[in-house]
Design a protein around this motif. Structure first.
Motif, PDB file in Angstrom:
ATOM      1  N   MET A   1      63.980  40.325  37.039  1.00 30.63           N
ATOM      2  CA  MET A   1      64.878  40.618  38.157  1.00 30.63           C
ATOM      3  C   MET A   1      64.719  42.037  38.691  1.00 30.63           C
ATOM      4  O   MET A   1      64.749  42.266  39.905  1.00 30.63           O
ATOM      5  N   VAL A   2      64.564  43.007  37.798  1.00 31.46           N
ATOM      6  CA  VAL A   2      64.446  44.403  38.230  1.00 31.46           C
ATOM      7  C   VAL A   2      63.227  44.581  39.133  1.00 31.46           C
ATOM      8  O   VAL A   2      63.314  45.096  40.246  1.00 31.46           O
ATOM      9  N   GLY A   3      62.070  44.139  38.653  1.00 33.78           N
ATOM     10  CA  GLY A   3      60.852  44.272  39.450  1.00 33.78           C
ATOM     11  C   GLY A   3      60.896  43.482  40.734  1.00 33.78           C
ATOM     12  O   GLY A   3      60.419  43.938  41.779  1.00 33.78           O
ATOM     13  N   ALA A   4      61.497  42.287  40.690  1.00 29.64           N
ATOM     14  CA  ALA A   4      61.591  41.448  41.882  1.00 29.64           C
ATOM     15  C   ALA A   4      62.464  42.102  42.949  1.00 29.64           C
ATOM     16  O   ALA A   4      62.125  42.094  44.143  1.00 29.64           O
ATOM     17  N   ALA A   5      63.588  42.673  42.537  1.00 25.41           N
ATOM     18  CA  ALA A   5      64.467  43.360  43.489  1.00 25.41           C
ATOM     19  C   ALA A   5      63.771  44.559  44.108  1.00 25.41           C
ATOM     20  O   ALA A   5      63.897  44.823  45.314  1.00 25.41           O
ATOM     21  N   LEU A   6      63.008  45.279  43.308  1.00 24.45           N
ATOM     22  CA  LEU A   6      62.286  46.453  43.823  1.00 24.45           C
ATOM     23  C   LEU A   6      61.168  46.058  44.778  1.00 24.45           C
ATOM     24  O   LEU A   6      60.987  46.693  45.833  1.00 24.45           O
ATOM     25  N   LEU A   7      60.404  45.043  44.435  1.00 28.18           N
ATOM     26  CA  LEU A   7      59.343  44.584  45.335  1.00 28.18           C
ATOM     27  C   LEU A   7      59.915  44.154  46.678  1.00 28.18           C
ATOM     28  O   LEU A   7      59.359  44.472  47.743  1.00 28.18           O
ATOM     29  N   THR A   8      61.044  43.464  46.648  1.00 27.94           N
ATOM     30  CA  THR A   8      61.659  42.959  47.878  1.00 27.94           C
ATOM     31  C   THR A   8      62.166  44.100  48.742  1.00 27.94           C
ATOM     32  O   THR A   8      61.910  44.143  49.951  1.00 27.94           O
ATOM     33  N   ALA A   9      62.899  45.034  48.139  1.00 28.76           N
ATOM     34  CA  ALA A   9      63.422  46.167  48.904  1.00 28.76           C
ATOM     35  C   ALA A   9      62.293  47.044  49.440  1.00 28.76           C
ATOM     36  O   ALA A   9      62.372  47.555  50.561  1.00 28.76           O
ATOM     37  N   PHE A  10      61.242  47.209  48.641  1.00 23.81           N
ATOM     38  CA  PHE A  10      60.086  47.995  49.084  1.00 23.81           C
ATOM     39  C   PHE A  10      59.456  47.372  50.319  1.00 23.81           C
ATOM     40  O   PHE A  10      59.155  48.064  51.305  1.00 23.81           O
ATOM     41  N   LYS A  11      59.247  46.075  50.293  1.00 30.82           N
ATOM     42  CA  LYS A  11      58.677  45.375  51.444  1.00 30.82           C
ATOM     43  C   LYS A  11      59.574  45.517  52.671  1.00 30.82           C
ATOM     44  O   LYS A  11      59.105  45.834  53.775  1.00 30.82           O
ATOM     45  N   ASN A  12      60.874  45.321  52.489  1.00 28.17           N
ATOM     46  CA  ASN A  12      61.799  45.377  53.614  1.00 28.17           C
ATOM     47  C   ASN A  12      61.972  46.788  54.164  1.00 28.17           C
ATOM     48  O   ASN A  12      62.360  46.965  55.324  1.00 28.17           O
ATOM     49  N   ALA A  13      61.669  47.792  53.338  1.00 27.37           N
ATOM     50  CA  ALA A  13      61.763  49.186  53.779  1.00 27.37           C
ATOM     51  C   ALA A  13      60.473  49.679  54.429  1.00 27.37           C
ATOM     52  O   ALA A  13      60.352  50.858  54.743  1.00 27.37           O
ATOM     53  N   GLY A  14      59.518  48.784  54.614  1.00 30.80           N
ATOM     54  CA  GLY A  14      58.276  49.144  55.295  1.00 30.80           C
ATOM     55  C   GLY A  14      57.066  49.231  54.402  1.00 30.80           C
ATOM     56  O   GLY A  14      55.977  49.589  54.861  1.00 30.80           O
ATOM     57  N   GLY A  15      57.218  48.886  53.121  1.00 24.24           N
ATOM     58  CA  GLY A  15      56.087  48.938  52.204  1.00 24.24           C
ATOM     59  C   GLY A  15      55.068  47.843  52.494  1.00 24.24           C
ATOM     60  O   GLY A  15      55.413  46.752  52.939  1.00 24.24           O
ATOM     61  N   ASN A  16      53.832  48.147  52.191  1.00 28.56           N
ATOM     62  CA  ASN A  16      52.730  47.246  52.526  1.00 28.56           C
ATOM     63  C   ASN A  16      52.354  46.400  51.310  1.00 28.56           C
ATOM     64  O   ASN A  16      51.495  46.767  50.505  1.00 28.56           O
ATOM     65  N   ILE A  17      53.008  45.245  51.152  1.00 23.57           N
ATOM     66  CA  ILE A  17      52.659  44.291  50.104  1.00 23.57           C
ATOM     67  C   ILE A  17      52.825  42.871  50.640  1.00 23.57           C
ATOM     68  O   ILE A  17      53.562  42.654  51.605  1.00 23.57           O
ATOM     69  N   GLU A  18      52.125  41.940  50.020  1.00 24.57           N
ATOM     70  CA  GLU A  18      52.319  40.520  50.303  1.00 24.57           C
ATOM     71  C   GLU A  18      53.391  40.039  49.325  1.00 24.57           C
ATOM     72  O   GLU A  18      53.129  39.836  48.139  1.00 24.57           O
ATOM     73  N   LEU A  19      54.615  39.887  49.812  1.00 26.64           N
ATOM     74  CA  LEU A  19      55.764  39.749  48.938  1.00 26.64           C
ATOM     75  C   LEU A  19      55.728  38.489  48.086  1.00 26.64           C
ATOM     76  O   LEU A  19      56.008  38.542  46.881  1.00 26.64           O
ATOM     77  N   HIS A  20      55.421  37.349  48.673  1.00 26.55           N
ATOM     78  CA  HIS A  20      55.461  36.100  47.903  1.00 26.55           C
ATOM     79  C   HIS A  20      54.493  36.153  46.725  1.00 26.55           C
ATOM     80  O   HIS A  20      54.844  35.810  45.590  1.00 26.55           O
ATOM     81  N   GLU A  21      53.302  36.609  46.982  1.00 23.19           N
ATOM     82  CA  GLU A  21      52.297  36.734  45.926  1.00 23.19           C
ATOM     83  C   GLU A  21      52.757  37.725  44.860  1.00 23.19           C
ATOM     84  O   GLU A  21      52.597  37.493  43.651  1.00 23.19           O
ATOM     85  N   ALA A  22      53.349  38.838  45.300  1.00 29.31           N
ATOM     86  CA  ALA A  22      53.812  39.863  44.365  1.00 29.31           C
ATOM     87  C   ALA A  22      54.954  39.344  43.491  1.00 29.31           C
ATOM     88  O   ALA A  22      55.032  39.655  42.295  1.00 29.31           O
ATOM     89  N   LEU A  23      55.853  38.560  44.058  1.00 32.84           N
ATOM     90  CA  LEU A  23      56.973  38.017  43.294  1.00 32.84           C
ATOM     91  C   LEU A  23      56.507  37.034  42.228  1.00 32.84           C
ATOM     92  O   LEU A  23      57.038  37.014  41.111  1.00 32.84           O
ATOM     93  N   ILE A  24      55.538  36.211  42.559  1.00 27.18           N
ATOM     94  CA  ILE A  24      54.997  35.283  41.572  1.00 27.18           C
ATOM     95  C   ILE A  24      54.352  36.047  40.418  1.00 27.18           C
ATOM     96  O   ILE A  24      54.532  35.716  39.244  1.00 27.18           O
ATOM     97  N   GLU A  25      53.609  37.094  40.757  1.00 27.72           N
ATOM     98  CA  GLU A  25      52.989  37.916  39.717  1.00 27.72           C
ATOM     99  C   GLU A  25      54.051  38.602  38.863  1.00 27.72           C
ATOM    100  O   GLU A  25      53.922  38.688  37.632  1.00 27.72           O
ATOM    101  N   MET A  26      55.109  39.077  39.502  1.00 32.00           N
ATOM    102  CA  MET A  26      56.209  39.716  38.764  1.00 32.00           C
ATOM    103  C   MET A  26      56.868  38.722  37.814  1.00 32.00           C
ATOM    104  O   MET A  26      57.211  39.061  36.670  1.00 32.00           O
ATOM    105  N   MET A  27      57.043  37.508  38.272  1.00 33.60           N
ATOM    106  CA  MET A  27      57.621  36.462  37.431  1.00 33.60           C
ATOM    107  C   MET A  27      56.751  36.234  36.186  1.00 33.60           C
ATOM    108  O   MET A  27      57.260  36.183  35.057  1.00 33.60           O
ATOM    109  N   ASN A  28      55.472  36.113  36.387  1.00 35.93           N
ATOM    110  CA  ASN A  28      54.566  35.842  35.277  1.00 35.93           C
ATOM    111  C   ASN A  28      54.552  36.993  34.271  1.00 35.93           C
ATOM    112  O   ASN A  28      54.550  36.769  33.050  1.00 35.93           O
ATOM    113  N   ARG A  29      54.536  38.204  34.774  1.00 35.47           N
ATOM    114  CA  ARG A  29      54.480  39.356  33.870  1.00 35.47           C
ATOM    115  C   ARG A  29      55.824  39.574  33.174  1.00 35.47           C
ATOM    116  O   ARG A  29      55.879  39.804  31.961  1.00 35.47           O
TER     117      ARG A  29
END
Length: 233
Positions: free
Chosen positions: A89-117
């Motif tokens: 949850m911690v990493g997922a919340a950070l990835l999401t907020a980072f993306k929404n704040a203008g960060g350059n990531i592919e969010l869906h792919e990043a969330l799946i990777e965060m889930m696995n790790r």
């Protein structure tokens, strides 16, 4: 006492060494140091059943505030007062907020990777590894963000420094465990770290904990989020 065991609601107990336990829900046998006072054991997979739900929530929210996002996740049925779900949850919340704040990531792919790790970090890591899974989750977030590998240079450094910042905040408060407190502390450390190293400004808020009545081990006024009006961080 508030309920802890998902089967009988009795408090959890911890052993110093691993015992082979059978999950009371799926009957899988595996070594663990955790069981309830009546001997029930719930494996990580069963404890986090339904957690895939957080990917949909993260993809739908426009929030730039990872505290707001994780608090929404904390109210989902799969999230308990304590448990390994927080390691995702911690990493997922950070990835999401980072993306929404203008960060350059592919969010869906990043969330799946965060889930696995995140799911690879077992419950109880805070006490048995000397590294809380919520703090480790910030390092996973950073390693995904910076594309770190064991052979990387600067990304490798950033991921380790991020984890150390989060664990330092957790360690300064001390125990016993509180997955909510440690999640908030880890996210606050990550907000500052990302602003400094990536120039992406995620939002934050003053945190007043609403979960303490559910926590048998709440440390009360020693927690920076316990009935406070301004977090002393």
């Amino acid at each position: 006492m508030n309920a802890e065991c998902l089967i009988c609601k009795k408090p959890l107990v911890y052993t110093e060494t691993d015992e082979f336990m059978e999950c009371a829900l799926c009957h899988k046998r595996e070594p663990s140091k955790t069981k309830c006072a009546d001997g029930h054991y719930i494996c990580n997979d069963c404890h986090t059943q339904g957690m895939d739900d957080l990917i949909g929530l993260c993809l739908q929210t426009p929030s730039k505030n990872p505290i707001t996002i994780i608090r929404q996740i904390m109210h989902r049925p799969f999230c308990h007062m304590h448990g390994p779900e927080h390691h995702v949850m911690v990493g997922a919340a950070l990835l999401t907020a980072f993306k929404n704040a203008g960060g350059n990531i592919e969010l869906h792919e990043a969330l799946i990777e965060m889930m696995n790790r995140g799911k690879s970090v077992p419950g109880g890591a805070c006490g048995f590894w000397g590294a809380c899974g919520a703090g480790i989750s910030t390092g996973m977030f950073m390693s995904i963000l910076a594309k770190s590998t064991p052979l990387a240079n600067e990304p490798f450094s950033l991921a380790h420094r991020m984890t150390s910042k989060a664990l330092d905040r957790i360690g300064k408060i001390g125990g016993p465990r509180c997955c909510k407190r440690d999640s908030f502390l880890s996210i606050l450390a990550a907000i500052d770290f990302v602003a400094k190293h990536f120039d992406v400004k995620m939002e934050t808020e003053n945190i007043v904990c609403e979960f303490y009545p559910q926590n048998n081990q709440c440390i009360g006024n020693r927690c920076p989020f316990f009935k406070t009006k301004i977090n002393p961080l």
